[in-house]
Design an enzyme around this catalytic site. Structure first.
Site: not given
Ligand SMILES: O=CCCCC(=O)O
Length: 454
Positions: A228, A262
């Site tokens: 991810e 992200c």
């Molecule tokens: O950097 C990734 C953030 C993911 C935030 C989320 O899962 O809400």
């Protein structure tokens, strides 16, 4: 080797730590593996009970745990506490749904009986980032442990206190020794961990570069892997959109977690027909995103580290040097703490970091498209493919664009992109592969075994 955690709001040292020796890491993997041999046959009822217990512990301790997040990475306290609540949610979610997701699935063939049985894999290494230091860990750990795996966590060094607190929570909830293990491992120690035959898989949340390095190792040792990675989420404002609402959604999606996410709204794409009006509204609303002591709950906290603030500022300055206009922010403030002001760039175009790269901080970038089809082209004109949003009154048209034209792992219509335990989460292109959360997330780290009885 020793290292420190630093409070990014005060620049004070929070704690000193040492990385584990190679021998300690090997012993902990050994212990995790032997825990797995019992855990894999532990009943679903027991696992469910433990996950619910963990959820209650998180809720009971959310203020202290939230404080720990805030002092280690500078998120406003209220958002840190909300992160802990979300961790409790994902534990409850898999406690309630895990059994159902892992039921044998019968498939009709010529056999007397044929079906899929979902068996756990073993110890899974999770390499996790600092931006949601609890949530990213729990969204992997809750489904993985429910499926019968055990977890080995290599966290970001700047959130080591969080990493150790998570391990402690699993123990307090009653999970067996070795079911969840934090490894204080340095980067060169990752290869021997993955080379260990007792470690069966890898999940990594982090930058695309980190994902490339770790997945090369996973490939070398043939370990299943979920990645991810970064994102440069486009928000498309269609011509019929309510611009007031569009500006609010874009800024909420951009500024959450001080822009260090992200799935933050990284590019606001509007057609030239509506660009002036939209820009005025965003420029007005962005003023409310003030920063300050994260313990005092200003909308923005600090950047998590000094080097991260510097690289964000370089991207902003280079975008301006290449012709972007800075309507607000764009300067590193003087004084203690790694604060960065809410910044708004307009006239952003290809060739600028604000268009081509991921900006991990509170910086909105407005890109003007000639028309809606050009907006879709621009949205896809990125190496990333994590999330996207469309703001419009025509939800049928938006659903068509989302399904047929946008190359992303998630498209949110009339809302900002967010993760939810019930929905799959993950990307395509340089944003990685595999899915977390929902039914798909729990199926990533299982052996989908075919059973055939003649
Ligand atoms: O950097 C990734 C953030 C993911 C935030 C989320 O899962 O809400």
């Amino acid at each position: 080797m020793t290292f420190q955690t630093i409070n990014p709001a005060t620049e004070d040292v929070v704690s000193n730590y040492s990385y584990f020796s190679d021998q300690t890491i090997d012993e902990k993997i050994e212990r995790a593996y032997s825990a797995f041999n019992d855990w894999k046959t532990t009943s679903f009822d027991k696992k469910k009970h433990l996950l619910h217990t963990l959820a209650r512990l998180l809720e009971d301790q959310k203020e202290q745990l939230g404080h720990l997040i805030t002092i280690e990475m500078g998120k406003p306290l209220k958002q840190s506490v909300a992160e802990i609540e979300k961790c409790a949610w994902v534990c409850d979610y898999y406690a309630e749904n895990g059994l159902n997701f892992l039921q044998n699935e019968q498939i009709k063939t010529e056999a007397r009986l044929s079906y899929i049985h979902y068996a756990p894999l073993g110890p899974v290494l999770a390499i996790m980032p600092w931006n949601f230091p609890f949530w990213q860990v729990f969204r992997f750990a809750a489904p993985s442990l429910m499926a019968g795996n055990v977890a080995l966590l290599k966290h970001s060094p700047n959130t080591t206190g969080c990493a150790l607190a998570i391990e402690k929570l699993f123990k307090e909830a009653g999970f067996p020794e070795g079911a969840f293990t934090t490894l204080l491992a340095d980067i060169p120690q990752i290869e021997p961990i993955l080379a260990n035959p007792k470690v069966k898989a890898l999940t990594l949340t982090g930058s695309t570069k980190a994902g490339q390095s770790a997945s090369q190792l996973a490939a070398k040792y043939l370990k299943k892997c979920v990645l991810e990675l970064g994102g440069s989420d486009p928000y498309l404002i269609l011509d019929d959109a309510d611009l007031e609402k569009a500006a609010e959604i874009c800024l909420s999606g951009r500024m959450l977690n001080t822009g260090q996410s992200c799935i933050a709204a990284k590019r606001f794409i509007v057609t030239k027909k509506r660009a002036v009006q939209f820009t005025e509204l965003v420029a007005e609303k962005v003023k409310s995103y003030t920063y300050g002591d994260p313990e005092e709950n200003h909308p923005l906290g600090t950047m998590a580290r000094k080097d991260l603030r510097e690289s964000l500022h370089r991207q902003v300055s280079e975008s301006i040097a290449k012709g972007a206009k800075c309507l607000t922010g764009g300067q590193i403030p003087s004084g203690k703490g790694y604060f960065y002001p809410a910044t708004l760039l307009t006239e952003v175009s290809k060739g600028m970091p604000a268009y081509d790269q991921e900006l991990f901080g509170p910086v909105g970038a407005i890109i003007t498209a000639t028309d809606e089809s050009d907006a879709v082209r621009i949205a896809n004109d990125t190496s990333f493919g994590l999330g996207a949003a469309i703001i419009t009154n025509d939800t049928d048209k938006a659903a068509h664009l989302a399904e047929q034209h946008l190359e992303f792992g998630a498209v949110f219509i009339n809302d900002f992109v967010k993760s939810d335990p019930r929905l799959p989460f993950g990307g395509v292109k340089s944003s990685g592969y595999g899915r977390e959360l929902s039914l798909l997330g729990i199926h990533e780290f299982v052996n989908a075994k075919t059973i055939y009885i003649k």
